[in-house]
Design a protein around this motif. Sequence first.
Motif, short mmCIF file in Angstrom:
data_model
loop_
_atom_site.label_atom_id
_atom_site.label_comp_id
_atom_site.label_asym_id
_atom_site.label_seq_id
_atom_site.Cartn_x
_atom_site.Cartn_y
_atom_site.Cartn_z
N ALA A 7 0.84 -1.21 0.00
CA ALA A 7 0.00 0.00 0.00
C ALA A 7 0.87 1.26 0.00
O ALA A 7 0.52 2.26 -0.64
CB ALA A 7 -0.94 0.00 1.20
N ALA A 8 2.02 1.22 0.67
CA ALA A 8 2.94 2.38 0.69
C ALA A 8 3.51 2.62 -0.70
O ALA A 8 3.66 3.77 -1.12
CB ALA A 8 4.05 2.15 1.71
N ILE A 9 3.83 1.54 -1.43
CA ILE A 9 4.31 1.69 -2.82
C ILE A 9 3.23 2.35 -3.66
O ILE A 9 3.50 3.29 -4.42
CB ILE A 9 4.71 0.33 -3.42
CG1 ILE A 9 5.97 -0.21 -2.74
CG2 ILE A 9 4.92 0.43 -4.93
CD1 ILE A 9 6.33 -1.63 -3.12
N VAL A 10 2.00 1.88 -3.53
CA VAL A 10 0.88 2.45 -4.29
C VAL A 10 0.73 3.93 -3.97
O VAL A 10 0.60 4.77 -4.86
CB VAL A 10 -0.43 1.68 -4.01
CG1 VAL A 10 -1.63 2.39 -4.62
CG2 VAL A 10 -0.33 0.24 -4.51
N SER A 11 0.75 4.26 -2.70
CA SER A 11 0.59 5.65 -2.28
C SER A 11 1.70 6.54 -2.84
O SER A 11 1.44 7.65 -3.34
CB SER A 11 0.57 5.72 -0.75
OG SER A 11 0.40 7.04 -0.32
N ARG A 12 2.96 6.08 -2.78
CA ARG A 12 4.07 6.86 -3.34
C ARG A 12 3.90 7.09 -4.83
O ARG A 12 4.15 8.18 -5.34
CB ARG A 12 5.41 6.13 -3.11
CG ARG A 12 5.96 6.27 -1.72
CD ARG A 12 7.41 5.82 -1.64
NE ARG A 12 7.65 4.45 -2.06
CZ ARG A 12 7.60 3.39 -1.26
NH1 ARG A 12 7.28 3.53 0.01
NH2 ARG A 12 7.87 2.19 -1.73
N ARG A 13 3.46 6.05 -5.55
CA ARG A 13 3.29 6.17 -7.01
C ARG A 13 2.15 7.13 -7.35
O ARG A 13 2.27 7.92 -8.28
CB ARG A 13 3.03 4.80 -7.64
CG ARG A 13 4.30 3.94 -7.63
CD ARG A 13 4.05 2.56 -8.16
NE ARG A 13 3.48 2.52 -9.49
CZ ARG A 13 4.16 2.71 -10.62
NH1 ARG A 13 5.44 2.98 -10.57
NH2 ARG A 13 3.57 2.63 -11.78
#
Length: 141
Positions: A7-13
């Motif tokens: 979810a953190a990867i998604v949020s950063r992207r």
Amino acid sequence: MTREEIAAIVSRRIDAWHRRDIPGLVEDVSEDSVVDSPFAGGEGRGKAGFARAYEAFFQAFPDARLNLQDVLIDGDRVILVGRLSGTDRGGFMGLTPTGRSFDIPIASHFEVKDGLIVHERRIYDFTGLLVQVGALKAKPI
């Protein structure tokens, strides 16, 4: 990876997309990744392939807006569903800019391994995009 890490990867992207931050968009992409997208010329490979797809898209549609409606995470797979809109100001795929707007449904499916995206498939109404910006003529049904 945990769901929270993905979810953190998604949020950063998503944040990087809204800032038009191409280095930020490819930060979590593996060097041997694959992106399936018309803006990647069909298939792009590695960080450079992802970056080229984003550069082409943001150049063609500098005011593009992404409205995510759903984010689904299941194991190491992610699905993003939403709408994409903007105006053809820069031309794309060798076409002259029309100045016309578009609003299309989109979905993106990607797979994460060892903290990096290894594959992404972008699915959207490409014909609808072409018709709305005036690059393709279609008769109403």
